[in-house]
Design a protein around this motif. Sequence first.
Motif, PDB file in Angstrom:
ATOM      1  N   UNK A  55       0.788  -1.215   0.000  1.00 28.57           N
ATOM      2  CA  UNK A  55       0.000   0.000   0.000  1.00 28.57           C
ATOM      3  C   UNK A  55       0.820   1.264   0.000  1.00 28.57           C
ATOM      4  N   UNK A  56       2.060   1.202   0.461  1.00 26.17           N
ATOM      5  CA  UNK A  56       2.932   2.365   0.527  1.00 26.17           C
ATOM      6  C   UNK A  56       4.276   1.957   1.095  1.00 26.17           C
ATOM      7  N   UNK A  57       5.313   2.754   0.819  1.00 22.19           N
ATOM      8  CA  UNK A  57       6.659   2.394   1.255  1.00 22.19           C
ATOM      9  C   UNK A  57       7.468   3.653   1.535  1.00 22.19           C
ATOM     10  N   UNK A  58       8.366   3.574   2.522  1.00 25.71           N
ATOM     11  CA  UNK A  58       9.197   4.720   2.871  1.00 25.71           C
ATOM     12  C   UNK A  58      10.526   4.247   3.454  1.00 25.71           C
ATOM     13  N   UNK A  59      11.493   5.160   3.473  1.00 23.51           N
ATOM     14  CA  UNK A  59      12.827   4.893   4.004  1.00 23.51           C
ATOM     15  C   UNK A  59      12.865   5.346   5.462  1.00 23.51           C
ATOM     16  N   UNK A  60      13.035   4.401   6.372  1.00 22.55           N
ATOM     17  CA  UNK A  60      13.067   4.670   7.815  1.00 22.55           C
ATOM     18  C   UNK A  60      14.497   4.474   8.313  1.00 22.55           C
ATOM     19  N   UNK A  96      -5.883  -4.511   8.490  1.00 22.38           N
ATOM     20  CA  UNK A  96      -7.051  -4.481   7.625  1.00 22.38           C
ATOM     21  C   UNK A  96      -6.626  -4.795   6.196  1.00 22.38           C
ATOM     22  N   UNK A  97      -7.536  -5.323   5.380  1.00 24.03           N
ATOM     23  CA  UNK A  97      -7.161  -5.678   4.006  1.00 24.03           C
ATOM     24  C   UNK A  97      -6.638  -4.462   3.238  1.00 24.03           C
ATOM     25  N   UNK A  98      -5.571  -4.662   2.499  1.00 26.12           N
ATOM     26  CA  UNK A  98      -5.045  -3.627   1.613  1.00 26.12           C
ATOM     27  C   UNK A  98      -4.757  -2.331   2.353  1.00 26.12           C
ATOM     28  N   UNK A  99      -4.181  -2.451   3.537  1.00 20.20           N
ATOM     29  CA  UNK A  99      -3.857  -1.270   4.334  1.00 20.20           C
ATOM     30  C   UNK A  99      -2.942  -0.346   3.529  1.00 20.20           C
ATOM     31  N   UNK A 100      -3.209   0.948   3.611  1.00 22.30           N
ATOM     32  CA  UNK A 100      -2.436   1.925   2.847  1.00 22.30           C
ATOM     33  C   UNK A 100      -2.368   3.228   3.625  1.00 22.30           C
ATOM     34  N   UNK A 101      -1.338   4.012   3.420  1.00 19.84           N
ATOM     35  CA  UNK A 101      -1.242   5.291   4.127  1.00 19.84           C
ATOM     36  C   UNK A 101      -2.222   6.315   3.579  1.00 19.84           C
ATOM     37  N   UNK A 102      -2.764   7.127   4.468  1.00 20.49           N
ATOM     38  CA  UNK A 102      -3.521   8.294   4.036  1.00 20.49           C
ATOM     39  C   UNK A 102      -2.575   9.410   3.636  1.00 20.49           C
ATOM     40  N   UNK A 103      -1.399   9.427   4.221  1.00 15.78           N
ATOM     41  CA  UNK A 103      -0.464  10.491   3.881  1.00 15.78           C
ATOM     42  C   UNK A 103       0.858  10.345   4.589  1.00 15.78           C
ATOM     43  N   UNK A 104       1.823  11.112   4.111  1.00 15.92           N
ATOM     44  CA  UNK A 104       3.147  11.198   4.707  1.00 15.92           C
ATOM     45  C   UNK A 104       3.461  12.663   4.999  1.00 15.92           C
ATOM     46  N   UNK A 105       4.244  12.895   6.012  1.00 18.05           N
ATOM     47  CA  UNK A 105       4.896  14.179   6.186  1.00 18.05           C
ATOM     48  C   UNK A 105       6.344  13.901   6.594  1.00 18.05           C
ATOM     49  N   UNK A 106       7.154  14.929   6.588  1.00 18.87           N
ATOM     50  CA  UNK A 106       8.562  14.740   6.940  1.00 18.87           C
ATOM     51  C   UNK A 106       8.947  15.779   7.984  1.00 18.87           C
ATOM     52  N   UNK A 107       9.204  15.315   9.210  1.00 19.13           N
ATOM     53  CA  UNK A 107       9.598  16.184  10.320  1.00 19.13           C
ATOM     54  C   UNK A 107      10.788  15.521  11.005  1.00 19.13           C
ATOM     55  N   UNK A 108      11.985  15.853  10.574  1.00 25.14           N
ATOM     56  CA  UNK A 108      13.194  15.181  11.071  1.00 25.14           C
ATOM     57  C   UNK A 108      13.095  13.665  10.878  1.00 25.14           C
ATOM     58  N   UNK A 109      12.358  13.266   9.884  1.00 19.81           N
ATOM     59  CA  UNK A 109      12.141  11.855   9.602  1.00 19.81           C
ATOM     60  C   UNK A 109      10.717  11.647   9.125  1.00 19.81           C
ATOM     61  N   UNK A 110      10.404  10.457   8.625  1.00 22.77           N
ATOM     62  CA  UNK A 110       9.072  10.219   8.070  1.00 22.77           C
ATOM     63  C   UNK A 110       7.999  10.103   9.142  1.00 22.77           C
ATOM     64  N   UNK A 111       6.833  10.659   8.836  1.00 19.60           N
ATOM     65  CA  UNK A 111       5.632  10.518   9.657  1.00 19.60           C
ATOM     66  C   UNK A 111       4.563   9.929   8.744  1.00 19.60           C
TER      67      UNK A 111
END
Length: 418
Positions: free
Chosen positions: A328-333, A376-391
């Motif tokens: 559903x979504x991917x990010x660099x942590x 939940x099925x097909x879980x996906x992010x509603x959004x991202x923000x970046x504040x000294x790292x991913x949110x």
Amino acid sequence: MADIEQVLNGERGDVARLAADAAQVPDFESLARRGRGRRTRRQAGALAAAALAVAGIVGAVQVFGNGDGDVRPGPADTPSPTAPASEASDGPSQAELAAVVDAADASILSMAVTPGDPERMAVLWQWEDQRWVLAWTTDGFATRSLRAVPSGSSLTAAADGAFVLREGWEGAVLRLLDDEGVSDPVAVADKVEPVGAGEVPVVLAPEEGGTPVIAVAADGTGHPIPVRAGLDSLQSFGNRLAGFTYGDGLTYYWSDDGGATWQDADPGPGEFPPLVVQSAIGQDHAIFEGGDGATLFPFVAIRTASAAAPDQWTRTEAEKGVDYFTLGGAWNEDGEIRVLASRWNDKDRLVDAGVWRVVGGSLEKVAGTHPEVTDSPDVAPLGFEYVDGPVVWVPGTNPGEVWRTTDGGATWEQFAAR
């Protein structure tokens, strides 16, 4: 011009052939059935995703349900007081707008949050097939403002606690939302310049020849930024612009200086659009291979390249087995790739869902404080923000709430969304 989901939905190639490369072949008819019901909402989220996560939010869309249109039961929440607003004689009343937002089975289409200040939030709602309604607040929805907006609108967090509203699928009109209400259309200059201090890039829908981007300032002015011609998709996160072209081979593009200069790389063959991992300036690059983008995104392989050697890509195939994953979504942590993903068995039944870390060609579950939020099925992010790292923001288990994680899915906090 077409929206991003429409680009992703292009009928290119044979879905079954690509899926076969991933080993145990998912039943794509079943995938299509599960994904078809949420495609309209995914269109809104894909636009938001292309729009911004630098200082704001990108929406990948999720409904409150079990994937078959059934709404999860939950206690009814108390509507926030709605601030008085002027109403056009031929427009919906505030009571009509509130009825959409406060419906027990209303769905969040996308959202934006002022980075570092979750009390300032803007959310796009829809109930059944009725109009889209924007609800925004400066006090965590103790009070709120409501406005009807065209279908296909998207949101981007701007400077000074404001938001940019991109109206409609075409997105020809941009407006600022701030403490004073909704502005006149943003005045867009002709001069093309890189993103400047205090500006946020707002990605418009792809058109013939590429994907335009407008940098918008808090004073309601804007200007186009330099963008590589021909991009099929573009997103922004942590001050990095990243996009791609695909079809006759995949080419990945990025800019770490607001569009002043662009670099490109050839990660390998690409018949279908990839899922680009959200990565900030200085971080490594990563993209996922998957399906045709029409419904769900099966995990086929991941391609990675270091920031130091972005022209040297490594492809790792997903491990073969009976179960398979959809992303559903991917990010660099902090150098580790995290995904929101669902695990399905050979009967197309959900086995597990949540946040996972990528370990080679496999996914390893991340233990979280509230696993029910992402289970939940097909879980996906509603959004991202970046504040000294991913949110990362996701829908809640009950209508009217959203949750965020600032540590890659280990802990979750709940917030009101209407």
